[in-house]
Design an enzyme around this catalytic site. Structure first.
Site, PDB file in Angstrom:
ATOM      1  N   ASP A 204     -13.095   4.991   9.685  1.00  0.00           N
ATOM      2  CA  ASP A 204     -13.012   5.457   8.309  1.00  0.00           C
ATOM      3  C   ASP A 204     -12.198   4.522   7.410  1.00  0.00           C
ATOM      4  O   ASP A 204     -12.485   4.410   6.222  1.00  0.00           O
ATOM      5  CB  ASP A 204     -12.382   6.856   8.284  1.00  0.00           C
ATOM      6  CG  ASP A 204     -12.722   7.623   7.020  1.00  0.00           C
ATOM      7  OD1 ASP A 204     -13.839   7.430   6.506  1.00  0.00           O
ATOM      8  OD2 ASP A 204     -11.894   8.414   6.566  1.00  0.00           O
TER       9      ASP A 204
ATOM     10  N   SER B 180      -6.206  10.828   0.824  1.00  0.00           N
ATOM     11  CA  SER B 180      -6.975  10.108  -0.198  1.00  0.00           C
ATOM     12  C   SER B 180      -8.478  10.313   0.010  1.00  0.00           C
ATOM     13  O   SER B 180      -8.965  10.354   1.143  1.00  0.00           O
ATOM     14  CB  SER B 180      -6.648   8.613  -0.118  1.00  0.00           C
ATOM     15  OG  SER B 180      -7.601   7.885  -0.854  1.00  0.00           O
TER      16      SER B 180
ATOM     17  N   GLU C 160       7.318   8.100  -1.871  1.00  0.00           N
ATOM     18  CA  GLU C 160       7.240   6.900  -1.015  1.00  0.00           C
ATOM     19  C   GLU C 160       6.193   5.995  -1.640  1.00  0.00           C
ATOM     20  O   GLU C 160       5.000   6.238  -1.500  1.00  0.00           O
ATOM     21  CB  GLU C 160       6.826   7.291   0.412  1.00  0.00           C
ATOM     22  CG  GLU C 160       7.799   8.211   1.125  1.00  0.00           C
ATOM     23  CD  GLU C 160       9.088   7.519   1.508  1.00  0.00           C
ATOM     24  OE1 GLU C 160       9.126   6.268   1.530  1.00  0.00           O
ATOM     25  OE2 GLU C 160      10.068   8.230   1.770  1.00  0.00           O
TER      26      GLU C 160
ATOM     27  N   CYS D 229       2.681  -0.675   3.048  1.00  0.00           N
ATOM     28  CA  CYS D 229       3.633  -0.590   1.931  1.00  0.00           C
ATOM     29  C   CYS D 229       4.743  -1.599   2.092  1.00  0.00           C
ATOM     30  O   CYS D 229       5.240  -2.147   1.117  1.00  0.00           O
ATOM     31  CB  CYS D 229       4.189   0.825   1.832  1.00  0.00           C
ATOM     32  SG  CYS D 229       4.916   1.408   3.361  1.00  0.00           S
TER      33      CYS D 229
ATOM     34  N   GLU E 188       2.141  -5.673  -6.787  1.00  0.00           N
ATOM     35  CA  GLU E 188       1.756  -5.414  -5.400  1.00  0.00           C
ATOM     36  C   GLU E 188       0.245  -5.632  -5.279  1.00  0.00           C
ATOM     37  O   GLU E 188      -0.535  -4.939  -5.936  1.00  0.00           O
ATOM     38  CB  GLU E 188       2.093  -3.971  -5.013  1.00  0.00           C
ATOM     39  CG  GLU E 188       1.726  -3.637  -3.574  1.00  0.00           C
ATOM     40  CD  GLU E 188       1.933  -2.158  -3.244  1.00  0.00           C
ATOM     41  OE1 GLU E 188       1.563  -1.302  -4.056  1.00  0.00           O
ATOM     42  OE2 GLU E 188       2.453  -1.890  -2.146  1.00  0.00           O
TER      43      GLU E 188
HETATM   44  P1  NAP Z   1      -2.584   6.256  -4.978  1.00  0.00           P
HETATM   45  O1  NAP Z   1      -3.791   5.824  -5.683  1.00  0.00           O
HETATM   46  O2  NAP Z   1      -1.326   6.438  -5.737  1.00  0.00           O
HETATM   47  O3  NAP Z   1      -2.977   7.618  -4.236  1.00  0.00           O
HETATM   48  C1  NAP Z   1      -2.102   8.269  -3.350  1.00  0.00           C
HETATM   49  C2  NAP Z   1      -2.553   9.704  -3.155  1.00  0.00           C
HETATM   50  O4  NAP Z   1      -2.393  10.422  -4.382  1.00  0.00           O
HETATM   51  C3  NAP Z   1      -4.035   9.835  -2.806  1.00  0.00           C
HETATM   52  O5  NAP Z   1      -4.215  10.908  -1.915  1.00  0.00           O
HETATM   53  C4  NAP Z   1      -4.653  10.157  -4.151  1.00  0.00           C
HETATM   54  O6  NAP Z   1      -5.898  10.802  -4.033  1.00  0.00           O
HETATM   55  C5  NAP Z   1      -3.596  11.084  -4.715  1.00  0.00           C
HETATM   56  N1  NAP Z   1      -3.621  11.261  -6.170  1.00  0.00           N
HETATM   57  C6  NAP Z   1      -4.077  10.416  -7.113  1.00  0.00           C
HETATM   58  N2  NAP Z   1      -3.917  10.974  -8.350  1.00  0.00           N
HETATM   59  C7  NAP Z   1      -3.334  12.175  -8.161  1.00  0.00           C
HETATM   60  C8  NAP Z   1      -2.917  13.226  -9.037  1.00  0.00           C
HETATM   61  N3  NAP Z   1      -3.077  13.151 -10.357  1.00  0.00           N
HETATM   62  N4  NAP Z   1      -2.331  14.317  -8.502  1.00  0.00           N
HETATM   63  C9  NAP Z   1      -2.163  14.422  -7.171  1.00  0.00           C
HETATM   64  N5  NAP Z   1      -2.563  13.473  -6.283  1.00  0.00           N
HETATM   65  C10 NAP Z   1      -3.141  12.367  -6.783  1.00  0.00           C
HETATM   66  O7  NAP Z   1      -2.222   5.267  -3.786  1.00  0.00           O
HETATM   67  P2  NAP Z   1      -3.221   4.639  -2.735  1.00  0.00           P
HETATM   68  O8  NAP Z   1      -4.046   3.602  -3.408  1.00  0.00           O
HETATM   69  O9  NAP Z   1      -3.889   5.725  -1.973  1.00  0.00           O
HETATM   70  O10 NAP Z   1      -2.222   3.950  -1.710  1.00  0.00           O
HETATM   71  C11 NAP Z   1      -1.748   2.655  -1.827  1.00  0.00           C
HETATM   72  C12 NAP Z   1      -0.304   2.689  -2.286  1.00  0.00           C
HETATM   73  O11 NAP Z   1       0.474   3.501  -1.418  1.00  0.00           O
HETATM   74  C13 NAP Z   1       0.338   1.311  -2.259  1.00  0.00           C
HETATM   75  O12 NAP Z   1       1.075   1.135  -3.442  1.00  0.00           O
HETATM   76  C14 NAP Z   1       1.281   1.397  -1.060  1.00  0.00           C
HETATM   77  O13 NAP Z   1       2.385   0.520  -1.144  1.00  0.00           O
HETATM   78  C15 NAP Z   1       1.690   2.830  -1.107  1.00  0.00           C
HETATM   79  N6  NAP Z   1       2.205   3.270   0.183  1.00  0.00           N
HETATM   80  C16 NAP Z   1       3.542   3.545   0.285  1.00  0.00           C
HETATM   81  C17 NAP Z   1       4.085   3.914   1.530  1.00  0.00           C
HETATM   82  C18 NAP Z   1       5.553   4.210   1.672  1.00  0.00           C
HETATM   83  O14 NAP Z   1       5.937   4.819   2.667  1.00  0.00           O
HETATM   84  N7  NAP Z   1       6.397   3.802   0.744  1.00  0.00           N
HETATM   85  C19 NAP Z   1       3.252   4.009   2.636  1.00  0.00           C
HETATM   86  C20 NAP Z   1       1.894   3.720   2.491  1.00  0.00           C
HETATM   87  C21 NAP Z   1       1.371   3.352   1.258  1.00  0.00           C
HETATM   88  P3  NAP Z   1      -7.253   9.952  -4.259  1.00  0.00           P
HETATM   89  O15 NAP Z   1      -7.140   8.696  -3.461  1.00  0.00           O
HETATM   90  O16 NAP Z   1      -8.284  10.874  -3.753  1.00  0.00           O
HETATM   91  O17 NAP Z   1      -7.332   9.674  -5.736  1.00  0.00           O
END
Ligand code: NAP
Length: 492
Positions: free
Chosen positions: A92, A178, A251, A285, A386
């Site tokens: 996936d 996600s 996070e 991340c 990033e």
């Molecule tokens: P993202 O676009 O911010 O999405 C994160 C989660 O939030 C997804 O499940 C997304 O759902 C959901 N989401 C989006 N809009 C929302 C809203 N308005 N209300 C509630 N939930 C909402 O991040 P991503 O692209 O999935 O992940 C990449 C990022 O995660 C990178 O910046 C990475 O550095 C960071 N990350 C941080 C860590 C840490 O521990 N610090 C670990 C891993 C990743 P959908 O995808 O369905 O829109």
């Protein structure tokens, strides 16, 4: 093609709206599964299940030791189902099976075992308050139903890091992965059924962030939001939670620096730098995506790095011979390629990589070569944004002060690596670097026992360790009077 349902109150459901979202296999670029497009009514169902399990019990009324035993069984379930869960995550989101399966069996299962052991050790304190005949003590109590929102790069890891401490502390959980990688989380729900948790203790809704995710965050019965994702999404979710005065744990992303000092073991450093970004194709991340090199070792480190990268095998993530798998989804694949083009335009020099490739056996997948840019300056977008892909930006420095200043010249503060033979110098630098985690002569280590989290825009709150469990509890202060002579406040 597999069609999933969402999981609420211990039962599988079709989404009320009767719609599903396609899930793609990044190795082939083809749709392989459909995940429910949950909307407000589905989220409401899951949150009410979590509320009932919390308020009516048995989760909230259970003895903590009994709850700990159930959380321990979740670890056993993870071990039992590791191969199958790993296979789904590989399919996936392209995570390499050589990483994911052993990870699930060992340190991710350990997360459940660790927090299971802590379930009955959430001690308060007795406080010698300055009031006569009064006993004052504190208790650590769960919040209630909590929302756990996860990113697509490591859905299983992030989910376990959240649900293990949340459940052990006595909360109930609604997960929202996600839309780009939800299948393994739904499979996780099925695997955890082995542990016979009471219905409603853990639930998972899927769908779009601004539909299912937003409904979940804004649901009035959700008492805390634990979020892993990007800064933009995190800021929106934190603001939505704040409007209802709900606490959140954030996070978020990073642009983590790797500092190679002149006295470093250069082979160790080059290996560590490559390992710190390329195996997950930069989709971590804490990927060390800014390489800060002392001028005297600049060329030698890059030479070693080129040799390492030259031997990297890109390919199907299920193949044990693969070193670097695909980019997890098409939008991210396109964003990375656009960032590479923008780096060229702003004047960074491409040392290696930079192209999308089609490895044998995966001609239609989303693969990008490990990419290194030199002559990057601190104000370039490449040094600040990033990329979340296999793209390393190289900058140079001439002394420790400049190295620390460059390392801190970022809105992020997630992790940093320091490579040197001088431990005292490294410890002094570690104190001056703004990052939630600093690695010295190693990178990428994380275990359940040690807290992780960000400084600055990389977030707030901590996961893992005892802090990770405390984050899912709130303090109550109890006052017990031992004086039977309560006077009438209005008596003359
Ligand atoms: P993202 O676009 O911010 O999405 C994160 C989660 O939030 C997804 O499940 C997304 O759902 C959901 N989401 C989006 N809009 C929302 C809203 N308005 N209300 C509630 N939930 C909402 O991040 P991503 O692209 O999935 O992940 C990449 C990022 O995660 C990178 O910046 C990475 O550095 C960071 N990350 C941080 C860590 C840490 O521990 N610090 C670990 C891993 C990743 P959908 O995808 O369905 O829109």
């Amino acid at each position: 093609m597999k069609t999933y349902q969402f999981y609420a109150n211990g039962v599988w459901h079709d989404p009320a709206g009767g719609e599903w979202v396609d899930s793609y296999d990044p190795t082939t670029g083809e749709v392989w599964a459909a995940i429910p497009r949950c909307r407000e009514p589905d989220v409401d169902l899951a949150v009410h299940a979590a509320q009932a399990a919390f308020v009516e019990g048995p989760w909230s009324r259970m003895r903590a030791s009994a709850r700990g035993r159930l959380v321990h069984r979740l670890g056993d379930a993870l071990v039992t189902h590791a191969e199958a869960l790993g296979a789904v995550e590989t399919r996936d989101n392209g995570k390499r099976s050589v990483d994911i399966v052993p990870g699930l069996q060992s340190w991710l299962a350990d997360s459940f075992y660790y927090y299971a052991g802590l379930a009955d050790k959430l001690e308060g304190t007795a406080i010698p308050v300055d009031v006569p005949d009064m006993l004052n003590y504190t208790r650590r109590e769960p919040y209630g139903p909590v929302a756990c929102i996860t990113a697509w790069n490591s859905p299983l890891l992030i989910a376990v890091w959240k649900i293990a401490p949340a459940l052990a502390a006595g909360n109930t959980v609604v997960l929202k992965p996600s839309e780009h990688a939800s299948a393994s989380t739904l499979e996780l729900m099925a695997a955890l059924q082995d542990a016979d948790l009471p219905p409603g203790v853990v639930n998972a809704v899927t769908g779009l962030g601004d539909e299912a995710g937003q409904s979940l965050v804004e649901h009035p019965l959700i008492r805390l939001v634990s979020f892993t994702g990007g800064v933009g999404g995190g800021a929106r979710v934190a603001a939505a939670a704040a409007r209802q005065v709900k606490p959140s744990i954030m996070e978020l992303g990073g642009k983590s620096p790797q500092l190679v000092l002149a006295d470093a073991d250069l082979t160790l450093a080059a290996n560590g730098v490559a390992a710190g970004i390329f195996p997950p194709a930069g989709q971590s991340c804490i990927a060390g995506s800014r390489l800060l090199l002392h001028s005297s070792v600049h060329d030698e480190v890059l030479e070693k790095l080129l040799q390492i990268v030259d031997g990297a095998v890109l390919g199907a993530p299920a193949d044990p011979g693969t070193h670097i798998g695909p980019i997890a989804n098409r939008p991210q694949f396109e964003r990375i390629l656009a960032d590479i083009e923008s780096a060229k335009v702003e004047g960074a020099s491409l040392l290696c990589g930079g192209r999308a490739v089609s490895p044998p056996g995966a001609p239609h997948g989303w693969f990008i070569e490990p990419t290194v840019f030199t002559q990057v300056t601190p104000c370039m977008r490449l040094a600040r944004k990033e990329v979340f892909g296999p793209v390393l930006a190289v900058l140079r420095f001439d002394d420790d002060t400049e190295a620390v200043q460059l390392a801190n010249d970022s809105e992020f503060g997630l992790a940093a690596g320091i490579w040197t033979r001088d431990a005292a110098r490294a410890v002094s630098m570690a104190e001056r670097i703004n990052a939630g985690t600093v690695y010295i002569n190693n990178y990428f280590n994380a275990t359940t026992q040690s807290p992780v989290g960000g400084f600055r825009q990389s977030g707030y709150g901590r996961e893992n360790g005892i802090e990770g469990m405390r984050a899912f509890t709130q303090t109550k202060s109890v006052w017990l009077s031992t004086d039977p002579r309560q006077g009438n406040p209005f008596a003359a």
